[in-house]
Motif scaffolding. Structure first.
Motif, PDB file in Angstrom:
ATOM      1  N   ARG A 143      43.744  77.153  12.858  1.00  0.00           N
ATOM      2  CA  ARG A 143      43.359  78.353  12.691  1.00  0.00           C
ATOM      3  C   ARG A 143      42.190  78.626  13.109  1.00  0.00           C
ATOM      4  N   PHE A 144      42.215  79.694  14.232  1.00  0.00           N
ATOM      5  CA  PHE A 144      41.016  80.042  14.774  1.00  0.00           C
ATOM      6  C   PHE A 144      40.416  81.429  14.382  1.00  0.00           C
ATOM      7  N   ASP A 145      39.314  81.853  14.393  1.00  0.00           N
ATOM      8  CA  ASP A 145      38.956  83.192  13.957  1.00  0.00           C
ATOM      9  C   ASP A 145      38.883  84.025  15.531  1.00  0.00           C
ATOM     10  N   SER A 146      39.233  85.197  15.519  1.00  0.00           N
ATOM     11  CA  SER A 146      39.280  85.865  17.002  1.00  0.00           C
ATOM     12  C   SER A 146      37.921  85.855  17.342  1.00  0.00           C
ATOM     13  N   ARG A 147      37.044  86.171  16.432  1.00  0.00           N
ATOM     14  CA  ARG A 147      35.274  86.230  17.061  1.00  0.00           C
ATOM     15  C   ARG A 147      34.925  85.181  17.318  1.00  0.00           C
ATOM     16  N   GLU A 148      35.421  83.808  16.880  1.00  0.00           N
ATOM     17  CA  GLU A 148      35.073  82.730  17.444  1.00  0.00           C
ATOM     18  C   GLU A 148      35.512  82.368  18.870  1.00  0.00           C
ATOM     19  N   LEU A 149      36.630  83.108  19.106  1.00  0.00           N
ATOM     20  CA  LEU A 149      37.473  82.753  20.455  1.00  0.00           C
ATOM     21  C   LEU A 149      36.640  83.724  21.525  1.00  0.00           C
ATOM     22  N   TRP A 150      36.457  85.073  20.997  1.00  0.00           N
ATOM     23  CA  TRP A 150      36.098  86.097  22.162  1.00  0.00           C
ATOM     24  C   TRP A 150      34.866  86.905  21.827  1.00  0.00           C
ATOM     25  N   GLY A 151      34.147  86.367  20.710  1.00  0.00           N
ATOM     26  CA  GLY A 151      33.057  87.173  20.506  1.00  0.00           C
ATOM     27  C   GLY A 151      32.844  87.828  19.383  1.00  0.00           C
ATOM     28  N   ALA A 152      31.716  88.488  18.913  1.00  0.00           N
ATOM     29  CA  ALA A 152      31.651  89.299  17.747  1.00  0.00           C
ATOM     30  C   ALA A 152      32.174  90.589  17.864  1.00  0.00           C
ATOM     31  N   ASP A 153      32.427  91.153  18.867  1.00  0.00           N
ATOM     32  CA  ASP A 153      32.996  92.334  19.176  1.00  0.00           C
ATOM     33  C   ASP A 153      34.502  92.499  19.035  1.00  0.00           C
ATOM     34  N   ALA A 154      35.267  91.260  18.985  1.00  0.00           N
ATOM     35  CA  ALA A 154      36.563  91.109  18.876  1.00  0.00           C
ATOM     36  C   ALA A 154      37.241  91.640  17.808  1.00  0.00           C
ATOM     37  N   ASP A 155      38.419  92.135  17.737  1.00  0.00           N
ATOM     38  CA  ASP A 155      39.061  92.754  16.439  1.00  0.00           C
ATOM     39  C   ASP A 155      39.386  91.768  15.609  1.00  0.00           C
ATOM     40  N   PRO A 156      39.074  91.647  14.338  1.00  0.00           N
ATOM     41  CA  PRO A 156      39.139  90.418  13.412  1.00  0.00           C
ATOM     42  C   PRO A 156      40.706  90.029  12.935  1.00  0.00           C
ATOM     43  N   PHE A 157      41.009  88.896  13.369  1.00  0.00           N
ATOM     44  CA  PHE A 157      42.187  88.435  13.056  1.00  0.00           C
ATOM     45  C   PHE A 157      42.235  86.788  13.233  1.00  0.00           C
ATOM     46  N   ALA A 158      43.256  86.205  12.551  1.00  0.00           N
ATOM     47  CA  ALA A 158      43.212  84.797  12.580  1.00  0.00           C
ATOM     48  C   ALA A 158      44.576  84.426  13.846  1.00  0.00           C
ATOM     49  N   LEU A 159      44.247  83.321  14.563  1.00  0.00           N
ATOM     50  CA  LEU A 159      45.050  82.761  15.683  1.00  0.00           C
ATOM     51  C   LEU A 159      45.380  81.302  15.155  1.00  0.00           C
ATOM     52  N   THR A 160      46.626  81.067  15.035  1.00  0.00           N
ATOM     53  CA  THR A 160      47.132  79.476  14.671  1.00  0.00           C
ATOM     54  C   THR A 160      47.698  78.984  15.905  1.00  0.00           C
ATOM     55  N   VAL A 161      47.214  77.938  16.076  1.00  0.00           N
ATOM     56  CA  VAL A 161      47.693  77.128  17.405  1.00  0.00           C
ATOM     57  C   VAL A 161      47.942  75.463  16.878  1.00  0.00           C
ATOM     58  N   GLU A 162      49.215  75.184  17.333  1.00  0.00           N
ATOM     59  CA  GLU A 162      49.685  73.672  17.113  1.00  0.00           C
ATOM     60  C   GLU A 162      48.865  72.792  18.032  1.00  0.00           C
ATOM     61  N   LEU A 163      48.485  72.045  17.682  1.00  0.00           N
ATOM     62  CA  LEU A 163      47.431  70.963  18.620  1.00  0.00           C
ATOM     63  C   LEU A 163      47.552  69.477  18.368  1.00  0.00           C
ATOM     64  N   TYR A 164      47.702  68.656  19.520  1.00  0.00           N
ATOM     65  CA  TYR A 164      48.011  67.199  19.266  1.00  0.00           C
ATOM     66  C   TYR A 164      46.741  66.732  18.932  1.00  0.00           C
ATOM     67  N   GLU A 165      46.754  65.370  18.271  1.00  0.00           N
ATOM     68  CA  GLU A 165      45.333  64.788  17.750  1.00  0.00           C
ATOM     69  C   GLU A 165      44.349  64.554  18.808  1.00  0.00           C
ATOM     70  N   SER A 166      44.840  64.268  19.866  1.00  0.00           N
ATOM     71  CA  SER A 166      43.979  64.103  21.081  1.00  0.00           C
ATOM     72  C   SER A 166      43.197  65.276  21.606  1.00  0.00           C
ATOM     73  N   TYR A 167      43.603  66.262  21.336  1.00  0.00           N
ATOM     74  CA  TYR A 167      43.147  67.596  21.488  1.00  0.00           C
ATOM     75  C   TYR A 167      42.043  67.711  20.584  1.00  0.00           C
ATOM     76  N   LEU A 168      41.652  67.188  19.603  1.00  0.00           N
ATOM     77  CA  LEU A 168      40.727  67.735  18.735  1.00  0.00           C
ATOM     78  C   LEU A 168      39.721  66.776  18.601  1.00  0.00           C
ATOM     79  N   GLU A 169      38.329  67.091  18.021  1.00  0.00           N
ATOM     80  CA  GLU A 169      37.616  66.147  17.645  1.00  0.00           C
ATOM     81  C   GLU A 169      36.592  66.477  16.557  1.00  0.00           C
ATOM     82  N   THR A 170      36.276  65.754  15.635  1.00  0.00           N
ATOM     83  CA  THR A 170      35.415  66.040  14.364  1.00  0.00           C
ATOM     84  C   THR A 170      34.023  66.834  14.699  1.00  0.00           C
ATOM     85  N   ILE A 171      33.499  67.536  13.884  1.00  0.00           N
ATOM     86  CA  ILE A 171      32.306  68.365  14.090  1.00  0.00           C
ATOM     87  C   ILE A 171      31.327  67.359  13.457  1.00  0.00           C
ATOM     88  N   SER A 172      30.438  67.027  14.012  1.00  0.00           N
ATOM     89  CA  SER A 172      29.327  66.297  13.548  1.00  0.00           C
ATOM     90  C   SER A 172      28.034  67.151  13.011  1.00  0.00           C
TER      91      SER A 172
END
Length: 208
Positions: free
Chosen positions: A179-208
């Motif tokens: 789940r991604f927050d719209s403002r994370e993807l398109w900036g603080a001025d984006a309308d607030p909503f959640a976007l869910t994307v199905e992603l393969y494991e190799s597409y992701l990384e941990t946050i250190s």
């Protein structure tokens, strides 16, 4: 769009049903078996006219022709020559080259597979979509690359499209709903909503 009506035909016009069947059959012939990822990759590589100008099922036919031509099952220009012959122009068809079918055999039906490895990410964990450039086919959307989301659930493991589309192996992986927050993807001025994307494991990384 109107809701489905009782006894509504599956296809709007008869040619669309034939186009659908031809595309499915051509994909099987060109790939040596069902490979939805290779077909999607063919559609992605069509030029603007072939992708948009001929409509949805025309796009399927153009994608099928590309796959058959690349595998040397159809000669370049063969479809055009046959169309001209149907119009009574009497032209010679180009010779059919030696077929170049891939050595491909799916290990099971469909795209779901069993994976023995432990999932790398847990539900509720914050993850980042890798900011990577893929030279061929991928199901990693460009607009989420480099952005942070939260694992909402884990889906069944599946064949990795990035390798399967190029006949480089199924490489099955765990799949996550992130789940991604719209403002994370398109900036603080984006309308607030959640976007869910199905992603393969190799597409992701941990946050250190």
């Amino acid at each position: 769009m109107h809701p489905p009506r009782r006894h509504e035909p599956v296809f709007g016009e008869p040619w669309q049903g034939r186009a659908f069947a031809l595309a499915i059959l051509s994909s099987r012939i060109a790939c040596g078996g069902v490979n939805t990822d290779a077909f999607r990759h063919a559609l992605e590589r069509l030029d603007r006219a072939a992708y948009l100008g001929d409509g949805y099922y025309g796009r399927w036919l153009n994608g099928a022709e590309l796959m058959l031509t690349e595998r040397s099952i159809l000669a370049p220009g063969a479809v055009e020559a046959r169309a001209r012959n149907l119009r009574g122009e009497h032209v010679d068809e180009p010779p059919i080259p030696e077929p170049d079918r891939p050595h491909y055999a799916p290990t099971a039906e469909g795209s779901l597979r069993a994976v023995d490895t432990v999932p790398a990410f847990a539900v509720g964990e914050s993850v980042r979509a890798r900011n990577m450039s893929v030279p061929g086919h991928t199901r990693l959307p460009g607009y989420i690359r480099g952005h942070v989301g939260v694992v909402e659930s884990r889906q069944p493991a599946a064949v990795l499209p990035d390798t399967n589309a190029h006949f480089l192996g199924e490489n099955p992986q765990h799949v996550y709903s992130v789940r991604f927050d719209s403002r994370e993807l398109w900036g603080a001025d984006a309308d607030p909503f959640a976007l869910t994307v199905e992603l393969y494991e190799s597409y992701l990384e941990t946050i250190s």
